[in-house]
Write a protein that holds these residues in place. Structure first.
Motif, PDB file in Angstrom:
ATOM      1  N   ASP A 128      23.148  -1.066  20.302  1.00 43.58           N
ATOM      2  CA  ASP A 128      24.301  -1.047  19.397  1.00 43.58           C
ATOM      3  C   ASP A 128      25.600  -1.360  20.133  1.00 43.58           C
ATOM      4  N   LYS A 129      25.728  -0.809  21.342  1.00 42.28           N
ATOM      5  CA  LYS A 129      26.940  -1.071  22.135  1.00 42.28           C
ATOM      6  C   LYS A 129      27.040  -2.554  22.476  1.00 42.28           C
ATOM      7  N   LEU A 130      25.916  -3.112  22.941  1.00 46.42           N
ATOM      8  CA  LEU A 130      25.923  -4.518  23.352  1.00 46.42           C
ATOM      9  C   LEU A 130      26.159  -5.449  22.156  1.00 46.42           C
ATOM     10  N   ALA A 131      25.574  -5.091  21.028  1.00 49.93           N
ATOM     11  CA  ALA A 131      25.754  -5.907  19.821  1.00 49.93           C
ATOM     12  C   ALA A 131      27.207  -5.842  19.358  1.00 49.93           C
ATOM     13  N   ASP A 132      27.793  -4.669  19.461  1.00 42.82           N
ATOM     14  CA  ASP A 132      29.183  -4.506  19.034  1.00 42.82           C
ATOM     15  C   ASP A 132      30.136  -5.294  19.940  1.00 42.82           C
ATOM     16  N   ILE A 133      29.915  -5.231  21.255  1.00 42.74           N
ATOM     17  CA  ILE A 133      30.759  -5.995  22.186  1.00 42.74           C
ATOM     18  C   ILE A 133      30.677  -7.482  21.834  1.00 42.74           C
ATOM     19  N   TYR A 134      29.458  -7.955  21.613  1.00 44.62           N
ATOM     20  CA  TYR A 134      29.315  -9.382  21.319  1.00 44.62           C
ATOM     21  C   TYR A 134      29.967  -9.743  19.987  1.00 44.62           C
ATOM     22  N   ASP A 135      29.807  -8.866  19.015  1.00 44.87           N
ATOM     23  CA  ASP A 135      30.402  -9.115  17.708  1.00 44.87           C
ATOM     24  C   ASP A 135      31.923  -9.280  17.832  1.00 44.87           C
ATOM     25  N   ARG A 136      32.527  -8.391  18.620  1.00 46.62           N
ATOM     26  CA  ARG A 136      33.985  -8.483  18.790  1.00 46.62           C
ATOM     27  C   ARG A 136      34.375  -9.758  19.544  1.00 46.62           C
ATOM     28  N   LEU A 137      33.546 -10.153  20.537  1.00 48.06           N
ATOM     29  CA  LEU A 137      33.847 -11.392  21.268  1.00 48.06           C
ATOM     30  C   LEU A 137      33.779 -12.603  20.338  1.00 48.06           C
ATOM     31  N   VAL A 138      32.747 -12.650  19.506  1.00 43.94           N
ATOM     32  CA  VAL A 138      32.607 -13.779  18.575  1.00 43.94           C
ATOM     33  C   VAL A 138      33.822 -13.810  17.635  1.00 43.94           C
ATOM     34  N   LYS A 139      34.218 -12.633  17.172  1.00 42.29           N
ATOM     35  CA  LYS A 139      35.320 -12.608  16.200  1.00 42.29           C
ATOM     36  C   LYS A 139      36.657 -12.984  16.833  1.00 42.29           C
ATOM     37  N   VAL A 140      36.918 -12.473  18.044  1.00 44.43           N
ATOM     38  CA  VAL A 140      38.212 -12.818  18.659  1.00 44.43           C
ATOM     39  C   VAL A 140      38.242 -14.307  19.027  1.00 44.43           C
ATOM     40  N   ARG A 141      37.109 -14.834  19.494  1.00 41.83           N
ATOM     41  CA  ARG A 141      37.075 -16.272  19.834  1.00 41.83           C
ATOM     42  C   ARG A 141      37.258 -17.129  18.583  1.00 41.83           C
ATOM     43  N   THR A 142      36.681 -16.677  17.481  1.00 40.41           N
ATOM     44  CA  THR A 142      36.846 -17.407  16.220  1.00 40.41           C
ATOM     45  C   THR A 142      38.307 -17.375  15.777  1.00 40.41           C
ATOM     46  N   ARG A 143      38.924 -16.213  15.931  1.00 40.91           N
ATOM     47  CA  ARG A 143      40.350 -16.082  15.561  1.00 40.91           C
ATOM     48  C   ARG A 143      41.212 -17.019  16.408  1.00 40.91           C
ATOM     49  N   ILE A 144      40.957 -17.043  17.724  1.00 44.44           N
ATOM     50  CA  ILE A 144      41.713 -17.930  18.622  1.00 44.44           C
ATOM     51  C   ILE A 144      41.545 -19.381  18.164  1.00 44.44           C
ATOM     52  N   ALA A 145      40.287 -19.770  17.892  1.00 42.34           N
ATOM     53  CA  ALA A 145      40.002 -21.143  17.491  1.00 42.34           C
ATOM     54  C   ALA A 145      40.783 -21.502  16.222  1.00 42.34           C
ATOM     55  N   LYS A 146      40.779 -20.591  15.253  1.00 38.60           N
ATOM     56  CA  LYS A 146      41.467 -20.883  13.979  1.00 38.60           C
ATOM     57  C   LYS A 146      42.968 -21.024  14.197  1.00 38.60           C
ATOM     58  N   LYS A 147      43.538 -20.146  15.057  1.00 38.73           N
ATOM     59  CA  LYS A 147      44.977 -20.243  15.328  1.00 38.73           C
ATOM     60  C   LYS A 147      45.334 -21.569  15.988  1.00 38.73           C
ATOM     61  N   LEU A 148      44.392 -22.108  16.764  1.00 37.97           N
ATOM     62  CA  LEU A 148      44.655 -23.383  17.444  1.00 37.97           C
ATOM     63  C   LEU A 148      44.312 -24.587  16.561  1.00 37.97           C
ATOM     64  N   GLY A 149      43.860 -24.312  15.336  1.00 34.12           N
ATOM     65  CA  GLY A 149      43.596 -25.406  14.405  1.00 34.12           C
ATOM     66  C   GLY A 149      42.164 -25.909  14.380  1.00 34.12           C
ATOM     67  N   PHE A 150      41.231 -25.176  14.988  1.00 32.75           N
ATOM     68  CA  PHE A 150      39.814 -25.569  14.935  1.00 32.75           C
ATOM     69  C   PHE A 150      39.127 -24.845  13.776  1.00 32.75           C
ATOM     70  N   ASP A 151      37.989 -25.398  13.293  1.00 32.25           N
ATOM     71  CA  ASP A 151      37.235 -24.747  12.208  1.00 32.25           C
ATOM     72  C   ASP A 151      36.539 -23.491  12.703  1.00 32.25           C
ATOM     73  N   ASN A 152      35.987 -23.597  13.923  1.00 29.85           N
ATOM     74  CA  ASN A 152      35.315 -22.450  14.535  1.00 29.85           C
ATOM     75  C   ASN A 152      35.447 -22.600  16.044  1.00 29.85           C
ATOM     76  N   PHE A 153      34.762 -21.724  16.802  1.00 34.77           N
ATOM     77  CA  PHE A 153      34.963 -21.732  18.253  1.00 34.77           C
ATOM     78  C   PHE A 153      34.263 -22.878  18.981  1.00 34.77           C
ATOM     79  N   LEU A 154      33.288 -23.519  18.326  1.00 41.32           N
ATOM     80  CA  LEU A 154      32.459 -24.496  19.057  1.00 41.32           C
ATOM     81  C   LEU A 154      33.254 -25.567  19.815  1.00 41.32           C
ATOM     82  N   GLN A 155      34.068 -26.333  19.092  1.00 37.91           N
ATOM     83  CA  GLN A 155      34.792 -27.422  19.756  1.00 37.91           C
ATOM     84  C   GLN A 155      35.769 -26.883  20.799  1.00 37.91           C
ATOM     85  N   LEU A 156      36.415 -25.768  20.475  1.00 34.56           N
ATOM     86  CA  LEU A 156      37.328 -25.155  21.450  1.00 34.56           C
ATOM     87  C   LEU A 156      36.563 -24.760  22.714  1.00 34.56           C
TER      88      LEU A 156
END
Ligand code: ZN
Length: 568
Positions: free
Chosen positions: A193-221
């Motif tokens: 649960d701890k490891l899944a939660d850490i990863y979940d937060r990483l995916v979400k913050v990276r997605t947020r960064i990508a969106k702020k920079l104008g990308f659809d998701n984190f992939l291209q960034l």
């Protein structure tokens, strides 16, 4: 810089405000440049200053890893941890001005186009609006490192660090392998649960960064962060499809052979890490013997490699043996002011010790061969290409393996090649999982696990956990892979480079001299060109081209078949 021994090199602590002033002065000079020639001169001065800073920062950092109890270097290390972002901040306006410089044509004529392609994608990965999110991403990464740094599993009723499980999981005794594997995976199951939660937060913050920079998701960034100027998401997709079609069946044949070699009819998930009934080949001799063997090997292999290897040993540019005060692990780093690399490792008596002397030295030699490239960012290419330098050297060293492994040298070569081949479908799985994660940022823990298990069944069908391990059967394996957490989308690069290294290996079996000289030329190109162009200029078949993988397989099969594995 001329020097006798690494340990005697003196470096002054950087004065951060002087560094800031110097960058500001360079920036103002560039903006006032009257013509292309003047701009080129200023840019060269700036690159030399980058090298000076890099040298001053790296030397104490290296010394700190050799002896964490040395107060002076430990303080300097902390000082730079804190101040590197300030240095980067001071440097950044120069890169931006360089990108917009009116003398682009002349500058491209001097430094090449790729320098500007790199700056361009770098600028796309940053905006002041994401500073807080980047700090959050780093903090979650540190949380992960902390959890893993203390990770312990249970073996025979005793708690031991998970880093110590490897020999148990490869034990010749099946019961020990089973218990070792259960102890190791037990940590992940307990902390799921701890490891899944850490990863979940990483995916979400990276997605947020990508969106702020104008990308659809984190992939291209994520691709841009890895300096992939010309490798597209669709290139990688096609490459993975090719691995599925050609490489997966190839590996299944090899697992069948492993089964026969081990004489185990009901192979379990914990049996695959044992390659040979009597274990892997181990090098013979003390660490000093291994270095002496490597010295002899390079002398016979190539004048350039030999001269540089001797330079490194004579100047104390290698610290190989495990001792109190050293950090764990290994690395190599190029120090521009010394025009030399430093190799750090902790020898442990396994075949990995020899890989340090070949793999890390391959990276080092490349750094040395490309040291005349003026722009620091062009000396070395992306990971997908720079690991070709190191992995190819592991293969070029094959004819000398009797120096290190004596009568077990054929077993070493066979095992080494098998591991490299088997790695590719795993590396691709790790990438495909991350594509799922970043294109489905809202997925739940259970959905992520199900996605992993489906990918695993596709690329690694030999892995059947059934009732032997419920955690893995449900799709928990990915949780052990550090890169998924802290180096997003990076893992596939190892597999692409591995294919490039197989090409040099096949060439070396046909004509060693010609292959080695082609390798040296490839190293000298550094990172002056984007990936696809670099492959063409280096005379390699692009590993991502659909015809490359199928053309390599028969050659590797032929090589494996030339070795009688029945006695291993
Ligand atoms: Zn490497």
């Amino acid at each position: 810089m001329e020097f006798k021994k690494f340990s005697d090199v003196k470096v002054d602590k950087l004065d951060i405000s002087a560094v800031q002033k110097k960058y500001a002065a360079l920036l103002s000079k560039l903006s006032q440049a009257k013509d292309g020639q003047e701009a080129i001169k200023i840019v060269k001065e700036k690159f030399a200053f980058d090298d000076e800073i890099n040298t001053a920062v790296q030397i104490p950092q290296v010394r700190h890893t050799i002896d964490i109890n040395d107060k002076v270097n430990s303080d300097l290390n902390d000082f730079y941890d804190e101040n590197i972002p300030l240095i980067a901040e001071a440097e950044n306006p120069f890169s931006q001005a360089l990108f917009k410089c009116p003398f682009r044509k002349e500058l491209e004529g001097e430094f090449g186009k790729h320098l500007f392609e790199l700056i361009e994608i770098n600028l796309k990965t940053f905006s002041p609006a994401i500073v807080k999110d980047l700090q959050e991403e780093n903090a979650i990464g540190s949380e992960y490192n902390k959890l893993m740094g203390q990770a312990k599993g249970i073996y025979k009723g005793e708690e031991i660090p998970i880093t110590k499980f490897d020999p148990l999981m490869k034990s010749l005794n099946r019961e020990e392998r089973k218990e070792g594997s259960e102890g190791y995976w037990g940590f992940f199951a307990k902390n799921e649960d701890k490891l899944a939660d850490i990863y979940d937060r990483l995916v979400k913050v990276r997605t947020r960064i990508a969106k702020k920079l104008g990308f659809d998701n984190f992939l291209q960034l994520g691709y841009y962060r890895l300096n992939r100027t010309d490798i597209t998401i669709s290139d990688v997709e096609k490459y993975c499809a090719q691995v599925y079609k050609t490489w997966v069946p190839f590996c299944q044949e090899l697992y069948k052979k492993q089964e026969q070699r081990l004489g185990i009819k009901d192979m379990k998930y914990y049996d695959y890490s044992l390659m040979f009934k009597n274990g892997n080949a181990k090098p013979v001799g003390t660490p000093e013997d291994l270095v002496a063997d490597a010295t002899k090997m390079y002398k016979e292999m190539s004048p350039v490699a030999s001269k540089y290897f001797n330079f490194m040993t004579e100047h104390g540019m290698m610290d190989l043996v495990a001792k109190a005060g050293k950090i764990p692990g290994g690395y190599m780093t190029y120090i521009p002011g010394l025009k030399s690399s430093f190799i750090f490792s902790n020898f442990n008596g396994s075949a990995g010790d020899v890989d340090v002397l070949t793999h890390e030295f391959g990276h080092s030699l490349q750094g040395f061969l490309a040291s005349d490239i003026v722009a620091p960012s062009l000396r070395s290419p992306g990971y997908e290409s720079c690991e070709i330098h190191s992995m190819s050297m592991e293969f070029f060293a094959y004819p000398w393996m009797q120096y290190f492994f004596k009568e077990n040298e054929a077993k070493y070569r066979y095992g080494h090649l098998l591991e490299d081949i088997a790695f590719i479908p795993y590396g691709v799985s790790v990438d495909e999982f991350q594509v799922f994660a970043y294109t489905h940022p809202e997925a739940t823990q259970e959905e992520r696990k199900a996605a992993w298990r489906a990918i695993e069944k596709k690329y690694l069908p030999q892995r059947k956990y059934g009732e032997d391990n419920a955690f893995l059967e449900k799709g928990g394996y990915w949780m052990r892979q550090l890169h998924i957490y802290v180096d997003p989308l990076y893992y596939i690069d190892y597999t692409i480079a591995q294919v490039g290294a197989f090409e040099f290996f096949i060439k070396s079996n046909e004509d060693f001299k010609a292959a080695f000289s082609q390798y040296l030329s490839f190293c000298k190109l550094g990172g002056k060109y984007p990936y696809h162009e670099l492959m063409v200029k280096g005379g390699l078949e692009d590993p991502m081209k659909p015809s490359t993988l199928p053309s390599i397989i028969p050659e590797l099969k032929k090589y494996l078949d030339s070795i009688d594995d029945s006695k291993f």
